[in-house]
Design a protein around this motif. Structure first.
Motif, PDB file in Angstrom:
ATOM      1  N   LEU A  22      -6.989 -79.934 -39.241  1.00  0.00           N
ATOM      2  CA  LEU A  22      -7.396 -78.928 -38.262  1.00  0.00           C
ATOM      3  C   LEU A  22      -7.355 -79.469 -36.832  1.00  0.00           C
ATOM      4  O   LEU A  22      -7.711 -78.752 -35.892  1.00  0.00           O
ATOM      5  N   LYS A  23      -6.939 -80.710 -36.663  1.00  0.00           N
ATOM      6  CA  LYS A  23      -6.956 -81.380 -35.359  1.00  0.00           C
ATOM      7  C   LYS A  23      -8.339 -81.249 -34.716  1.00  0.00           C
ATOM      8  O   LYS A  23      -8.477 -80.903 -33.528  1.00  0.00           O
ATOM      9  N   LEU A  24      -9.349 -81.540 -35.526  1.00  0.00           N
ATOM     10  CA  LEU A  24     -10.745 -81.500 -35.079  1.00  0.00           C
ATOM     11  C   LEU A  24     -11.257 -82.933 -34.969  1.00  0.00           C
ATOM     12  O   LEU A  24     -11.217 -83.686 -35.943  1.00  0.00           O
ATOM     13  N   ALA A  25     -11.685 -83.302 -33.784  1.00  0.00           N
ATOM     14  CA  ALA A  25     -12.153 -84.664 -33.520  1.00  0.00           C
ATOM     15  C   ALA A  25     -13.643 -84.656 -33.196  1.00  0.00           C
ATOM     16  O   ALA A  25     -14.140 -83.758 -32.507  1.00  0.00           O
ATOM     17  N   VAL A  26     -14.327 -85.679 -33.688  1.00  0.00           N
ATOM     18  CA  VAL A  26     -15.745 -85.869 -33.385  1.00  0.00           C
ATOM     19  C   VAL A  26     -15.915 -87.255 -32.779  1.00  0.00           C
ATOM     20  O   VAL A  26     -15.522 -88.253 -33.380  1.00  0.00           O
ATOM     21  N   GLU A  27     -16.468 -87.303 -31.592  1.00  0.00           N
ATOM     22  CA  GLU A  27     -16.765 -88.572 -30.934  1.00  0.00           C
ATOM     23  C   GLU A  27     -18.275 -88.777 -30.931  1.00  0.00           C
ATOM     24  O   GLU A  27     -19.022 -87.911 -30.467  1.00  0.00           O
ATOM     25  N   VAL A  28     -18.692 -89.903 -31.488  1.00  0.00           N
ATOM     26  CA  VAL A  28     -20.114 -90.241 -31.570  1.00  0.00           C
ATOM     27  C   VAL A  28     -20.388 -91.257 -30.473  1.00  0.00           C
ATOM     28  O   VAL A  28     -19.973 -92.413 -30.575  1.00  0.00           O
ATOM     29  N   ASP A  29     -21.071 -90.825 -29.435  1.00  0.00           N
ATOM     30  CA  ASP A  29     -21.158 -91.611 -28.205  1.00  0.00           C
ATOM     31  C   ASP A  29     -22.454 -92.409 -28.138  1.00  0.00           C
ATOM     32  O   ASP A  29     -23.423 -92.000 -27.494  1.00  0.00           O
ATOM     33  N   GLY A  30     -22.456 -93.551 -28.807  1.00  0.00           N
ATOM     34  CA  GLY A  30     -23.602 -94.440 -28.724  1.00  0.00           C
ATOM     35  C   GLY A  30     -23.521 -95.301 -27.481  1.00  0.00           C
ATOM     36  O   GLY A  30     -22.470 -95.860 -27.170  1.00  0.00           O
ATOM     37  N   TRP A  31     -24.626 -95.429 -26.748  1.00  0.00           N
ATOM     38  CA  TRP A  31     -24.633 -96.185 -25.497  1.00  0.00           C
ATOM     39  C   TRP A  31     -24.303 -97.646 -25.718  1.00  0.00           C
ATOM     40  O   TRP A  31     -23.661 -98.298 -24.911  1.00  0.00           O
ATOM     41  N   GLN A  32     -24.732 -98.207 -26.857  1.00  0.00           N
ATOM     42  CA  GLN A  32     -24.520 -99.634 -27.099  1.00  0.00           C
ATOM     43  C   GLN A  32     -23.043 -99.989 -27.081  1.00  0.00           C
ATOM     44  O   GLN A  32     -22.652-101.070 -26.666  1.00  0.00           O
ATOM     45  N   VAL A  33     -22.189 -99.080 -27.563  1.00  0.00           N
ATOM     46  CA  VAL A  33     -20.758 -99.358 -27.619  1.00  0.00           C
ATOM     47  C   VAL A  33     -20.048 -98.922 -26.344  1.00  0.00           C
ATOM     48  O   VAL A  33     -19.045 -99.499 -25.951  1.00  0.00           O
ATOM     49  N   HIS A  34     -20.577 -97.897 -25.671  1.00  0.00           N
ATOM     50  CA  HIS A  34     -19.878 -97.306 -24.521  1.00  0.00           C
ATOM     51  C   HIS A  34     -20.614 -97.592 -23.212  1.00  0.00           C
ATOM     52  O   HIS A  34     -20.646 -96.763 -22.304  1.00  0.00           O
ATOM     53  N   ARG A  35     -21.213 -98.764 -23.081  1.00  0.00           N
ATOM     54  CA  ARG A  35     -22.081 -99.005 -21.938  1.00  0.00           C
ATOM     55  C   ARG A  35     -21.376 -99.626 -20.741  1.00  0.00           C
ATOM     56  O   ARG A  35     -21.998 -99.802 -19.703  1.00  0.00           O
ATOM     57  N   THR A  36     -20.107 -99.989 -20.845  1.00  0.00           N
ATOM     58  CA  THR A  36     -19.424-100.557 -19.688  1.00  0.00           C
ATOM     59  C   THR A  36     -18.681 -99.465 -18.930  1.00  0.00           C
ATOM     60  O   THR A  36     -18.329 -98.412 -19.479  1.00  0.00           O
ATOM     61  N   PHE A  37     -18.407 -99.740 -17.671  1.00  0.00           N
ATOM     62  CA  PHE A  37     -17.685 -98.762 -16.850  1.00  0.00           C
ATOM     63  C   PHE A  37     -16.279 -98.518 -17.406  1.00  0.00           C
ATOM     64  O   PHE A  37     -15.807 -97.380 -17.454  1.00  0.00           O
ATOM     65  N   ASP A  38     -15.602 -99.588 -17.818  1.00  0.00           N
ATOM     66  CA  ASP A  38     -14.251 -99.439 -18.369  1.00  0.00           C
ATOM     67  C   ASP A  38     -14.264 -98.559 -19.609  1.00  0.00           C
ATOM     68  O   ASP A  38     -13.379 -97.707 -19.798  1.00  0.00           O
ATOM     69  N   ALA A  39     -15.252 -98.783 -20.480  1.00  0.00           N
ATOM     70  CA  ALA A  39     -15.346 -97.957 -21.685  1.00  0.00           C
ATOM     71  C   ALA A  39     -15.607 -96.496 -21.329  1.00  0.00           C
ATOM     72  O   ALA A  39     -15.046 -95.578 -21.942  1.00  0.00           O
ATOM     73  N   PHE A  40     -16.448 -96.280 -20.328  1.00  0.00           N
ATOM     74  CA  PHE A  40     -16.754 -94.924 -19.858  1.00  0.00           C
ATOM     75  C   PHE A  40     -15.483 -94.217 -19.401  1.00  0.00           C
ATOM     76  O   PHE A  40     -15.204 -93.077 -19.771  1.00  0.00           O
ATOM     77  N   VAL A  41     -14.694 -94.906 -18.584  1.00  0.00           N
ATOM     78  CA  VAL A  41     -13.449 -94.322 -18.056  1.00  0.00           C
ATOM     79  C   VAL A  41     -12.436 -94.103 -19.174  1.00  0.00           C
ATOM     80  O   VAL A  41     -11.821 -93.031 -19.286  1.00  0.00           O
ATOM     81  N   ASN A  42     -12.231 -95.109 -20.028  1.00  0.00           N
ATOM     82  CA  ASN A  42     -11.227 -95.021 -21.088  1.00  0.00           C
ATOM     83  C   ASN A  42     -11.542 -93.914 -22.084  1.00  0.00           C
ATOM     84  O   ASN A  42     -10.633 -93.254 -22.600  1.00  0.00           O
ATOM     85  N   ASP A  43     -12.835 -93.705 -22.346  1.00  0.00           N
ATOM     86  CA  ASP A  43     -13.212 -92.625 -23.257  1.00  0.00           C
ATOM     87  C   ASP A  43     -12.789 -91.271 -22.691  1.00  0.00           C
ATOM     88  O   ASP A  43     -12.293 -90.411 -23.421  1.00  0.00           O
ATOM     89  N   ARG A  44     -12.959 -91.084 -21.427  1.00  0.00           N
ATOM     90  CA  ARG A  44     -12.612 -89.789 -20.832  1.00  0.00           C
ATOM     91  C   ARG A  44     -11.101 -89.572 -20.774  1.00  0.00           C
ATOM     92  O   ARG A  44     -10.629 -88.450 -20.954  1.00  0.00           O
ATOM     93  N   ILE A  45     -10.357 -90.633 -20.565  1.00  0.00           N
ATOM     94  CA  ILE A  45      -8.893 -90.531 -20.653  1.00  0.00           C
ATOM     95  C   ILE A  45      -8.495 -90.146 -22.075  1.00  0.00           C
ATOM     96  O   ILE A  45      -7.638 -89.270 -22.292  1.00  0.00           O
ATOM     97  N   LYS A  46      -9.102 -90.806 -23.033  1.00  0.00           N
ATOM     98  CA  LYS A  46      -8.818 -90.520 -24.448  1.00  0.00           C
ATOM     99  C   LYS A  46      -9.127 -89.057 -24.768  1.00  0.00           C
ATOM    100  O   LYS A  46      -8.303 -88.358 -25.379  1.00  0.00           O
ATOM    101  N   TRP A  47     -10.301 -88.565 -24.367  1.00  0.00           N
ATOM    102  CA  TRP A  47     -10.688 -87.197 -24.684  1.00  0.00           C
ATOM    103  C   TRP A  47      -9.747 -86.180 -24.021  1.00  0.00           C
ATOM    104  O   TRP A  47      -9.373 -85.186 -24.647  1.00  0.00           O
ATOM    105  N   ASN A  48      -9.363 -86.436 -22.791  1.00  0.00           N
ATOM    106  CA  ASN A  48      -8.428 -85.524 -22.107  1.00  0.00           C
ATOM    107  C   ASN A  48      -7.087 -85.477 -22.827  1.00  0.00           C
ATOM    108  O   ASN A  48      -6.501 -84.397 -23.030  1.00  0.00           O
ATOM    109  N   ASN A  49      -6.576 -86.651 -23.215  1.00  0.00           N
ATOM    110  CA  ASN A  49      -5.288 -86.689 -23.904  1.00  0.00           C
ATOM    111  C   ASN A  49      -5.348 -86.005 -25.265  1.00  0.00           C
ATOM    112  O   ASN A  49      -4.397 -85.330 -25.678  1.00  0.00           O
TER     113      ASN A  49
END
Length: 283
Positions: free
Chosen positions: A223-250
Motif C-alpha cells: 500500500l506504500k504506507l510508511a510509519v516513522e517512529v520518532d524517538g528522540w534518543q535516535v533522532h537527537r542530532t541536527f543532521d538526523a533531524f534534517v536527513n529525516d525530513r529529506i527522507k520523508w519528503n522524498n
C-alpha cells in the motif's frame, strides 16, 4: 625508578614480586615511596596507570589466567570500546570480590567463549544477554542495529544458557527483537502490532529513491504506507533531524503515505494504522 622495573611496566603494564623475585627489594622500595601502587593480588603499576581499564584488565588476567572476561568488560574489549567500566568482571572457577573487580563462579559453554589474542572473552551474544539482563532490552536493540549480533546468535546463546535464572524474560526480549527494532520505541511499536495481530507489515523496509537508500521504520509495502517512529534518543542530532525530513519528503513525492508517531502518541499506532490501511484500500 629501577630501569628493569620501568622496562617491564612499559611492556606488561604490571609487575609482581612473584614473577620477578630478583627485583623484590626494588619493587617494595618503590611501593613504599609511592612510585608503585598496588593494583590486585601481588601486582603493582605506576600510580598514574593503576586505575586505568587496561591495567585493571591486565591484573585480573594475571590473577586468573583462565578466567573469561564477561559483561561490561567483554563489551569494552570487543564492540563497545567507549563504554565506561566500573568493575572488571571475570567468570571462572572461584568467586570473590575486590574493590573494582568481581570474580564470579560461572561455567560458560565453550561455544560462547572467544580468544582475542590476549584474553578469553564471552562471545558477543552472551555479552549482550548479560547486559540486557541488567539494563533491559535497549542493549539488544543497539547491538542488532550495529550488527554486533544476529537474532540467531542470541537464540543460540539462550539455548546454551537454558539453566540460567531469568532466561524466560531474556527469551521474551529476544522474541520481541525478531524484527530488529533499532530503538526501544520501535520495539514498543512492534509489540503493539503483534498483539493486535496486524498483518503485512515489515520493519526497516529498504526503499531506493533517486539513488538514496532509505529504511522505513515500519511499512506496509503493498500500500506504500510508511510509519516513522520518532524517538528522540535516535533522532537527537541536527543532521538526523534534517536527513529525516529529506527522507520523508522524498517518500511522499514517490507516492508513499507517511505516518509519524512519538513516545507520546505510539499508543494510537494500531487504530490509526488500521484507519490508513482502510483508506488506502478504498482509493
Amino acid at each position: 625508578m629501577h630501569p628493569d622495573i620501568e622496562a617491564i611496566l612499559s611492556e606488561q603494564l604490571i609487575i609482581s614480586v612473584r614473577q620477578h623475585p630478583k627485583l623484590t627489594t626494588s619493587i617494595r622500595y618503590h611501593a613504599r615511596r609511592g612510585q608503585l601502587r598496588h593494583v590486585l593480588g601481588g601486582f603493582y603499576s605506576t600510580p598514574e596507570a593503576a586505575d586505568s581499564f587496561e591495567v585493571r584488565v591486565a591484573a585480573a588476567r594475571a590473577v586468573d589466567p583462565n578466567g573469561v572476561f564477561v559483561r561490561e568488560t567483554a563489551a569494552r574489549l570487543t564492540h563497545w570500546p567507549e563504554l565506561d567500566v566500573g568493575q572488571i568482571h571475570v567468570a571462572g572457577a572461584r568467586r570473590h570480590q575486590v574493590k573494582g573487580y568481581r570474580f564470579e563462579r560461572r561455567t560458560i559453554a565453550p561455544e560462547l567463549v572467544t580468544w582475542n589474542g590476549h584474553h578469553y572473552l564471552s562471545a558477543p551474544a552472551l555479552t549482550v544477554l548479560d547486559l540486557a539482563a541488567a539494563s533491559g532490552a535497549a542493549i539488544i536493540s543497539d547491538a542488532l542495529r550495529r550488527g554486533v549480533v544476529t537474532i540467531e546468535d542470541l537464540e543460540e546463546a539462550l539455548r546454551l544458557n537454558s539453566w540460567r535464572p531469568g532466561v524466560q524474560q531474556l527469551a521474551q526480549l529476544v522474541r520481541e527483537s525478531r524484527d530488529q527494532p533499532w530503538s526501544e520505541l520501535e520495539r514498543e511499536a512492534h509489540v503493539l502490532l503483534r498483539a493486535a495481530h496486524f498483518q503485512d507489515w515489515v520493519a526497516n523496509h529498504p526503499v531506493l529513491i533517486k539513488g538514496c537508500l532509505y529504511f522505513i521504520d515500519l511499512a506496509v509495502p503493498d500500500l506504500k504506507l510508511a510509519v516513522e517512529v520518532d524517538g528522540w534518543q535516535v533522532h537527537r542530532t541536527f543532521d538526523a533531524f534534517v536527513n529525516d525530513r529529506i527522507k520523508w519528503n522524498n517518500l511522499t513525492l514517490e507516492g508513499w503515505t507517511v505516518l509519524h508517531f512519538t513516545a507520546g502518541t505510539v499508543a494510537d499506532l494500531v487504530p490509526q494504522l488500521q484507519e490508513a490501511v482502510a483508506m488506502l484500500k478504498n482509493r
